[in-house]
Design an enzyme around this catalytic site. Sequence first.
Site, PDB file in Angstrom:
ATOM      1  CB  CYS A 142      89.867  46.351  31.577  1.00  0.00           C
ATOM      2  SG  CYS A 142      91.666  46.254  31.370  1.00  0.00           S
ATOM      3  CB  CYS A 197      93.969  42.535  32.473  1.00  0.00           C
ATOM      4  SG  CYS A 197      94.477  44.179  32.945  1.00  0.00           S
ATOM      5  CB  CYS A 257      91.814  48.182  34.664  1.00  0.00           C
ATOM      6  SG  CYS A 257      93.525  47.653  34.463  1.00  0.00           S
TER       7      CYS A 257
END
Length: 196
Positions: free
Chosen positions: A104, A107, A109
């Site tokens: 991700c 961030c 995920c």
Amino acid sequence: MSGDHTSSAVSARVRSVEAFLESRGLLDDGEIDRRIDEFLAGGSPVNGARIAARAWVDPGFAERLLADANSAIRELGLTMAGGLQEQRLKVVANTVDEHNVVVCTLCSCYPIALLGPSPGWYKSEAYRSRVVRDPRGVLREFGVELPDRTRISVWDASAESRYMVVPRRPAGTEDLPEEQLAGLVTRKGLIGTAVV
Ligand code: FE
């Protein structure tokens, strides 16, 4: 609300919406926390390993899994709907020609329901930025040396979409039962930073 991609401003708004719903009696006190706790408690790489092993032994399941993972994992009693909202799951399978790896970039995920909480390196800036630019180099640092002819696909997760990798079935495991096959699959294998 995803649990990721949040900022303190978003968190504050979520809390005020929760408080409003609770005050109107639309939500039990603490229901959201309870649901999230249940969701996190059920998440484990054992789930992802079961999916991979089933895909290895059952070509029909593998086909359904790659076409519509959200439906296919229900055959194993698993779901991406354990949180407040079902996350779209896409499962990709490694082959001789293609190796898949998940990140991700924004961030962290991650398919928590199938892999449990994400490892620290997955959330690190170094992994998130470098695996996109130099996947082969990053994989080498994880000890994964791929032949030049193997293409590497990097899948970027988001708040709505999560990815999981089915590693290649190791050679010499033709006689192993499904349960033992599942025992061979690692969390890194399901992210794509290990071969299996
Ligand atoms: Fe994210």
